[in-house]
Motif scaffolding. Structure first.
Motif, PDB file in Angstrom:
ATOM      1  N   TRP A  17       9.718  35.781  61.529  1.00 32.55           N
ATOM      2  CA  TRP A  17       9.002  36.742  60.683  1.00 32.55           C
ATOM      3  C   TRP A  17       8.300  37.722  61.598  1.00 32.55           C
ATOM      4  O   TRP A  17       7.678  37.337  62.588  1.00 32.55           O
ATOM      5  N   HIS A  56       0.900  35.152  59.623  1.00 30.01           N
ATOM      6  CA  HIS A  56       2.198  34.656  59.157  1.00 30.01           C
ATOM      7  C   HIS A  56       3.324  34.992  60.125  1.00 30.01           C
ATOM      8  O   HIS A  56       4.433  34.529  59.951  1.00 30.01           O
ATOM      9  N   ALA A  57       3.048  35.836  61.118  1.00 23.20           N
ATOM     10  CA  ALA A  57       4.147  36.396  61.903  1.00 23.20           C
ATOM     11  C   ALA A  57       4.482  35.531  63.119  1.00 23.20           C
ATOM     12  O   ALA A  57       3.630  34.816  63.644  1.00 23.20           O
ATOM     13  N   ASP A  58       5.753  35.596  63.546  1.00 26.67           N
ATOM     14  CA  ASP A  58       6.185  34.940  64.782  1.00 26.67           C
ATOM     15  C   ASP A  58       6.443  35.956  65.875  1.00 26.67           C
ATOM     16  O   ASP A  58       6.311  35.657  67.046  1.00 26.67           O
TER      17      ASP A  58
ATOM     18  N   LYS B  52       9.831  25.741  59.966  1.00 27.03           N
ATOM     19  CA  LYS B  52       9.180  26.518  61.029  1.00 27.03           C
ATOM     20  C   LYS B  52       7.676  26.566  60.819  1.00 27.03           C
ATOM     21  O   LYS B  52       6.899  26.349  61.756  1.00 27.03           O
ATOM     22  N   LEU B  53       7.261  26.814  59.565  1.00 29.37           N
ATOM     23  CA  LEU B  53       5.824  26.906  59.299  1.00 29.37           C
ATOM     24  C   LEU B  53       5.135  25.573  59.551  1.00 29.37           C
ATOM     25  O   LEU B  53       4.019  25.525  60.052  1.00 29.37           O
ATOM     26  N   LYS B  56       4.287  25.173  63.156  1.00 31.66           N
ATOM     27  CA  LYS B  56       3.475  26.201  63.829  1.00 31.66           C
ATOM     28  C   LYS B  56       2.030  25.759  63.979  1.00 31.66           C
ATOM     29  O   LYS B  56       1.559  24.867  63.282  1.00 31.66           O
ATOM     30  N   THR B 214      -3.945  35.608  53.152  1.00 34.63           N
ATOM     31  CA  THR B 214      -3.987  36.393  54.385  1.00 34.63           C
ATOM     32  C   THR B 214      -4.335  35.563  55.615  1.00 34.63           C
ATOM     33  O   THR B 214      -3.718  35.704  56.662  1.00 34.63           O
ATOM     34  N   TYR B 216      -4.139  32.275  56.030  1.00 34.87           N
ATOM     35  CA  TYR B 216      -3.482  30.973  56.171  1.00 34.87           C
ATOM     36  C   TYR B 216      -2.318  31.057  57.140  1.00 34.87           C
ATOM     37  O   TYR B 216      -1.577  32.021  57.157  1.00 34.87           O
ATOM     38  N   SER B 217      -2.164  30.026  57.975  1.00 29.65           N
ATOM     39  CA  SER B 217      -1.015  29.993  58.881  1.00 29.65           C
ATOM     40  C   SER B 217      -0.549  28.557  59.018  1.00 29.65           C
ATOM     41  O   SER B 217      -1.242  27.621  58.620  1.00 29.65           O
ATOM     42  N   GLY B 218       0.641  28.398  59.587  1.00 27.55           N
ATOM     43  CA  GLY B 218       1.154  27.064  59.891  1.00 27.55           C
ATOM     44  C   GLY B 218       1.336  26.177  58.672  1.00 27.55           C
ATOM     45  O   GLY B 218       1.789  26.626  57.632  1.00 27.55           O
ATOM     46  N   PHE B 221      -0.127  27.207  55.221  1.00 24.74           N
ATOM     47  CA  PHE B 221       0.639  28.252  54.554  1.00 24.74           C
ATOM     48  C   PHE B 221       1.947  27.691  54.007  1.00 24.74           C
ATOM     49  O   PHE B 221       2.402  28.092  52.928  1.00 24.74           O
TER      50      PHE B 221
END
Lengths: 148, 313
Positions: A17, A56-58, B52-53, B56, B214, B216-218, B221
């Motif tokens: 992403w 959210h980005a890679d 993938k998420l 991460k 906005t 949230y990651s990994g 998310f």
């Protein structure tokens, strides 16, 4: 290498992403990056999606030379991205500073500020060159994983 | 004990639901791409995204409240999965059933929206807060027509139990045709609940980055993304159970295939609607819901009352 690591690497390669960030470009490279994301080239085939937020980005796709004003913002956006992350410099200016090299307000290419994984030269870099570059980045990831 | 655990964790609970909802996401995205004259993502795309998420790094903003920030996605995920256990899947009996379970399913489907609000609010980012407030505002607009649409069908069956609704419509085979206006209302309201395109105001990418998501990651998310997919499947399953209650007395395998087809059909309608429409403003959305959907839902309820009074008498 375990099955889980293999699966995760596969997923990482299949789902990059991207976040697009203009570090001071003249807009030509930005237009080409946007053209790459249009239905004509359809990057969703490779799982590429344009995201609005660095969380959210890679892959951080930068265009343009780093101006002194944008330097802090660029570093901050880079630090907001979760690991593992990659940076792609699109265009001659992003690679080396281009015609803006040695300007009083410019800090040369992206790699003067943050580590860059891939350079795509061109003024502006065409969509085909960008796609080719991204595919090469993904391939190199695959190979480096295979060697481990 | 073992049977219950199997049903909750593997089939038709967690595992099946996650895999099927990821497939539904693929179907939605592929159809969206094909309608835009694109090739679209390969079949494994949603699986690769989630995997993938999950692998991460997860970043928690230092100003956020870590406990609420971490709990909100899990709450949303759990509520969406729990709602699935009460819906008649391919036969009349459900896994768990009691009087009033249609309301419980509707309320369980409200919890994800509330969790998005809480997660977005506690991440203390400006974009996330605007997105959260928008999703709450939107909740008050679509929730009423959704409830009225779905409950009008229950009104005709004279019960608030999903199992008995299925029983009623099996006994009166063609009565579901009276509920078609209600289906349209509920479908449009469901678009609002899933935050899909005409009503994707809370996560409008061009305005407020990603709304409540906005920061949230990994893994967190990934759970939020899965929640939205599961909500889509559960919402479609609820609509299928309430508005298309036919074919429930076939043999289990054929019934199961028919059930999947019903869900895919509703997902197809959702993607079609999101392809042909553009985003509304929040005030337009609320105007539309209260001025057109709610009166239509009233008409549907009146129709059902008339049917009850005249035909069923």
């Amino acid at each position: 290498m375990g099955v889980v690591t293999k699966a995760v690497n596969w997923a990482r390669i299949k789902s990059p992403w991207i976040l697009h960030f203009n570090t001071g470009a003249c807009n030509a490279c930005d237009i080409e990056i946007i053209a790459t994301l249009t239905p004509r080239y359809d990057l969703e085939r490779f799982g590429v999606q344009l995201k609005g937020t660095p969380r959210h980005a890679d892959v951080l796709v930068c265009s343009g030379p780093v101006t002194r004003q944008i330097k802090d913002r660029l570093v901050r956006i880079y630090e907001q991205m979760p690991e593992p992350k990659f940076v792609v410099a699109v265009g001659t200016c992003a690679c080396s500073g281009g015609v803006f090299q040695d300007c009083y307000n410019v800090m040369s290419g992206i790699n003067a500020v943050i580590p860059v994984s891939l350079f795509i030269p061109g003024c502006p870099a065409s969509p085909k060159a960008i796609i080719d570059g991204v595919v090469k980045l993904l391939q190199s990831l695959e190979e480096s994983e295979a060697k481990k | 004990m073992f049977k219950d655990l199997f049903q909750i964790l593997i089939f038709p609970g967690l595992t099946f639901l996650v895999i099927f909802s990821l497939f539904a996401e693929y179907f939605d995205r592929k159809l969206y791409a094909r309608l835009q004259n694109r090739v679209g993502p390969p079949w494994f795309q949603p699986f690769a995204d989630i995997l993938k998420l999950l692998a991460k790094e997860e970043l928690i903003p230092c100003e956020a409240n870590p406990r609420m920030f971490k709990l909100a996605p899990l709450f949303a995920f759990t509520a969406a999965i729990t709602a699935f256990l009460y819906i008649p899947l391919w036969q009349i009996k459900t896994l768990f059933s009691f009087n009033g379970d249609v309301l419980v399913v509707l309320y369980l489907l409200t919890i994800p929206t509330l969790s998005f609000f809480i997660g977005g609010w506690y991440s203390t980012s400006l974009f996330a807060r605007i997105g959260s407030v928008r999703s709450m505002t939107q909740l008050f607009a679509y929730e009423v027509p959704l409830f009225m649409g779905i409950l009008s069908s229950a009104l005709l069956a004279n019960t608030w139990n999903l199992k008995e609704i299925a029983l009623f419509y099996s006994a009166h085979p063609w009565f579901w045709l009276f509920n078609l206006p209600g289906f349209c209302i509920a479908l449009i309201a469901l678009l609002g609940k899933l935050e899909k395109v005409p009503f994707d105001i809370p996560e409008a990418e061009t305005e407020i980055v990603a709304g409540s998501f906005t920061e949230y990651s990994g893994k967190l998310f990934a759970f939020l993304k899965l929640t939205l997919d599961i909500e889509m499947v559960v919402g479609a399953a609820l609509l299928a159970a309430v508005f298309f209650p036919f074919g429930l007395q076939m043999n289990p395998f054929a019934g199961f295939v028919l059930f999947l087809l019903k869900i895919i059909f509703i997902v197809f309608l959702l993607s079609l609607l999101r392809t042909v429409m553009a985003r509304l403003r929040i005030d337009q959305m609320i105007d539309f819901c209260w001025k057109y959907l709610v009166p239509l839902a009233f008409v549907q309820i009146l129709l059902n009352l008339a049917v009850k009074g005249v035909i069923l008498k």
